[in-house]
Scaffold this motif. Structure first.
Motif, short mmCIF file in Angstrom:
data_model
loop_
_atom_site.label_atom_id
_atom_site.label_comp_id
_atom_site.label_asym_id
_atom_site.label_seq_id
_atom_site.Cartn_x
_atom_site.Cartn_y
_atom_site.Cartn_z
N SER A 1 -14.98 20.10 67.97
CA SER A 1 -15.38 18.87 68.65
C SER A 1 -15.67 19.08 70.13
O SER A 1 -16.01 18.13 70.83
CB SER A 1 -14.28 17.80 68.50
N THR A 2 -15.54 20.32 70.62
CA THR A 2 -15.84 20.59 72.02
C THR A 2 -17.32 20.40 72.28
O THR A 2 -18.16 20.59 71.38
CB THR A 2 -15.41 22.01 72.41
N ARG A 3 -17.67 20.03 73.52
CA ARG A 3 -19.05 19.67 73.86
C ARG A 3 -20.07 20.75 73.51
O ARG A 3 -21.12 20.45 72.93
CB ARG A 3 -19.14 19.29 75.33
N PRO A 4 -19.84 22.04 73.85
CA PRO A 4 -20.86 23.05 73.53
C PRO A 4 -21.15 23.15 72.03
O PRO A 4 -22.31 23.25 71.62
CB PRO A 4 -20.25 24.35 74.06
N LEU A 5 -20.11 23.10 71.21
CA LEU A 5 -20.31 23.21 69.76
C LEU A 5 -20.96 21.95 69.20
O LEU A 5 -21.78 22.03 68.27
CB LEU A 5 -18.98 23.50 69.07
N VAL A 6 -20.63 20.79 69.74
CA VAL A 6 -21.27 19.55 69.29
C VAL A 6 -22.76 19.59 69.63
O VAL A 6 -23.61 19.18 68.83
CB VAL A 6 -20.59 18.32 69.93
N THR A 7 -23.09 20.09 70.82
CA THR A 7 -24.50 20.20 71.22
C THR A 7 -25.26 21.14 70.29
O THR A 7 -26.38 20.84 69.86
CB THR A 7 -24.59 20.71 72.68
N ARG B 1 -10.71 20.98 63.76
CA ARG B 1 -11.53 19.83 64.15
C ARG B 1 -11.59 19.69 65.67
O ARG B 1 -12.65 19.39 66.23
CB ARG B 1 -10.98 18.57 63.52
N SER B 2 -10.47 19.92 66.33
CA SER B 2 -10.45 19.83 67.79
C SER B 2 -11.36 20.87 68.43
O SER B 2 -12.10 20.58 69.38
CB SER B 2 -9.01 20.00 68.31
N VAL B 3 -11.30 22.10 67.91
CA VAL B 3 -12.14 23.17 68.46
C VAL B 3 -13.62 22.85 68.23
O VAL B 3 -14.45 23.00 69.13
CB VAL B 3 -11.77 24.52 67.82
#
Length: 197
Positions: free
Chosen positions: A122-128, A118-120
């Protein structure tokens, strides 16, 4: 929904899911591989898998902490299948797509508990990427087809990168100008149904 109603609805969804999984295999055998991959009845179990998860999570503020460890094998299997399954034949054309939907459902469930995956994710690039993922899915097909028709070799890194950039650009525009306004719009059910009819 009351607990009893929710439990009954979940059982109904499970029953439909199992029946449609059987139907997906039957469609592959009786109608053919294209129908098993493209036809709506063969793809309904994937939607129902998400519906079942929604019933399970309805009204729950959290899931057991141990659920986070399901994310590792679920994500691993999804990545493995995505890389190994052929794109024009194989299990996906034989009614096996509901299995991938089940893995995705397990992954989403496990991500409700804090954990390393979940932490990985949740990083900005993957969320985008996640925000525009529908556009990426929707636009990559026509972009790739049109570019190939014009002689692009998408196995070449430079041309593949350019094709992906075009797809990403279209997806970003779609997300900002089409998808977000629709999500935020207040749609009244009755006029919408009358217009659809």
């Amino acid at each position: 929904l009351t607990f009893g109603t929710r439990r009954f609805a979940a059982r109904v969804v499970v029953g439909l899911f199992v029946a449609l999984c059987v139907a997906a295999v039957a469609i592959a055998r009786l109608v053919g591989p294209d129908a098993a991959y493209w036809a709506t009845p063969a793809r309904l179990p994937e939607i129902l898998a998400g519906s079942l998860l929604a019933f399970l999570l309805l009204g729950r503020r959290s899931v057991p902490a141990e659920a986070r460890w399901l994310a590792v094998p679920a994500l691993g299997l999804i990545v493995l299948l995505s890389l190994r399954l052929p794109s024009d034949s194989g299990p996906a054309y034989e009614g096996a797509l509901p299995l991938l939907a089940m893995l995705s459902t397990v992954l989403i469930y496990s991500l409700q508990a804090p954990g390393p995956i979940r932490s990985v994710l949740s990083t900005r690039p993957l969320v985008t990427i996640g925000k525009v993922s529908y556009g990426l899915y929707l636009f990559h097909w026509p972009v790739f087809v049109l570019l190939r028709e014009r002689g692009w070799d998408l196995t070449e890194p430079i041309e593949l990168t350019a094709a992906l950039a075009i797809t990403a650009g279209l997806s970003a525009v779609s997300y900002r100008l089409i998808e977000t306004p629709i999500r935020r719009a207040r749609i009244r059910p009755r006029p919408t149904m009358a217009w659809a009819a």
